[in-house]
Design a protein around this motif. Structure first.
Motif, short mmCIF file in Angstrom:
data_model
loop_
_atom_site.label_atom_id
_atom_site.label_comp_id
_atom_site.label_asym_id
_atom_site.label_seq_id
_atom_site.Cartn_x
_atom_site.Cartn_y
_atom_site.Cartn_z
N HIS A 50 0.80 -1.22 0.00
CA HIS A 50 0.00 0.00 0.00
C HIS A 50 0.84 1.28 0.00
CE1 HIS A 50 -3.22 -2.77 1.10
NE2 HIS A 50 -4.04 -1.86 0.62
N ILE A 51 2.11 1.19 0.36
CA ILE A 51 2.93 2.39 0.50
C ILE A 51 3.14 3.15 -0.81
CG2 ILE A 51 5.26 3.20 1.07
CD1 ILE A 51 5.26 1.28 3.41
N PRO A 52 3.51 2.53 -1.92
CA PRO A 52 3.77 3.34 -3.14
C PRO A 52 2.59 4.20 -3.57
CG PRO A 52 4.63 1.13 -3.44
CD PRO A 52 3.85 1.12 -2.16
N PHE A 53 1.38 3.65 -3.56
CA PHE A 53 0.22 4.43 -3.94
C PHE A 53 0.01 5.58 -2.96
CE2 PHE A 53 -4.28 5.35 -3.25
CZ PHE A 53 -4.61 5.86 -4.50
N GLN A 54 0.12 5.31 -1.69
CA GLN A 54 -0.12 6.34 -0.67
C GLN A 54 0.93 7.45 -0.73
OE1 GLN A 54 -2.83 6.63 1.05
NE2 GLN A 54 -3.65 4.72 0.27
N MET A 60 4.72 12.74 -0.88
CA MET A 60 5.77 12.77 0.14
C MET A 60 6.85 11.76 -0.22
SD MET A 60 3.70 12.49 3.69
CE MET A 60 3.00 13.87 4.48
N GLY A 61 7.98 11.89 0.41
CA GLY A 61 9.01 10.88 0.31
C GLY A 61 8.68 9.70 1.22
N LEU A 62 9.42 8.63 1.08
CA LEU A 62 9.16 7.42 1.85
C LEU A 62 9.26 7.65 3.35
CD1 LEU A 62 8.68 4.36 2.09
CD2 LEU A 62 11.15 4.06 1.82
N PHE A 63 10.37 8.23 3.80
CA PHE A 63 10.57 8.40 5.23
C PHE A 63 9.61 9.42 5.84
CE2 PHE A 63 14.69 6.78 3.71
CZ PHE A 63 14.65 5.56 4.39
N ALA A 64 9.33 10.47 5.11
CA ALA A 64 8.34 11.46 5.59
C ALA A 64 6.97 10.81 5.70
CB ALA A 64 8.30 12.65 4.66
N TYR A 65 6.62 10.00 4.71
CA TYR A 65 5.32 9.32 4.74
C TYR A 65 5.23 8.39 5.96
CZ TYR A 65 1.44 6.30 3.71
OH TYR A 65 0.28 5.60 3.80
N ILE A 66 6.27 7.61 6.19
CA ILE A 66 6.24 6.67 7.32
C ILE A 66 6.16 7.41 8.65
CG2 ILE A 66 7.61 4.94 8.56
CD1 ILE A 66 8.55 3.94 5.80
N GLN A 67 6.88 8.53 8.79
CA GLN A 67 6.83 9.31 10.03
C GLN A 67 5.44 9.86 10.29
OE1 GLN A 67 9.89 12.23 9.37
NE2 GLN A 67 11.32 11.16 10.73
N VAL A 68 4.77 10.31 9.25
CA VAL A 68 3.45 10.92 9.41
C VAL A 68 2.34 9.88 9.49
CG1 VAL A 68 1.77 12.44 8.27
CG2 VAL A 68 4.18 13.04 8.27
N ASN A 69 2.49 8.75 8.79
CA ASN A 69 1.39 7.79 8.65
C ASN A 69 1.67 6.41 9.23
OD1 ASN A 69 -0.56 9.38 7.02
ND2 ASN A 69 1.22 9.52 5.68
#
Length: 104
Positions: free
Chosen positions: A42-46, A52-61
């Protein structure tokens, strides 16, 4: 919504998760690995949607990712309990549809 959930359920519950049960002797480990793969899928679509970048996305979500893992466990339970892809597909479709009810 049913089309997306049907494809995901066929891929994950119908193919990947059943293969993991065959490869991994302990069902709990197979479920955990399947959940991690479900989250990662689910990560690439989100990321693209959130721009956002990968690490920013993981930190926020990270909580959203944890819930994705939990939903994998629920979908797997439904698939195994009823021994059909329809139960998990219908529930998955309803979950996807319900997410769009609250987006304004």
């Amino acid at each position: 919504m049913l089309v997306i959930s049907l494809v995901e359920e066929i891929i994950f519950r119908g193919y990947i998760q059943t293969r993991l049960y065959g490869l991994i002797k302990r069902p709990l480990f197979a479920i955990i690995l399947g959940g991690i793969l479900f989250m990662l899928m689910h990560i690439p679509f989100q990321i693209g949607y959130a721009k956002m970048g990968l690490f920013a996305y993981i930190q926020v979500n990270y909580i959203t990712l944890m819930f994705t893992f939990i939903w994998h466990v629920v979908f797997d339970f439904l698939y195994r309990k009823y021994n059909t892809i329809y139960a998990s597909t219908i529930f998955h479709g309803l979950m996807d549809w319900a997410n769009y009810l609250f987006i304004v």
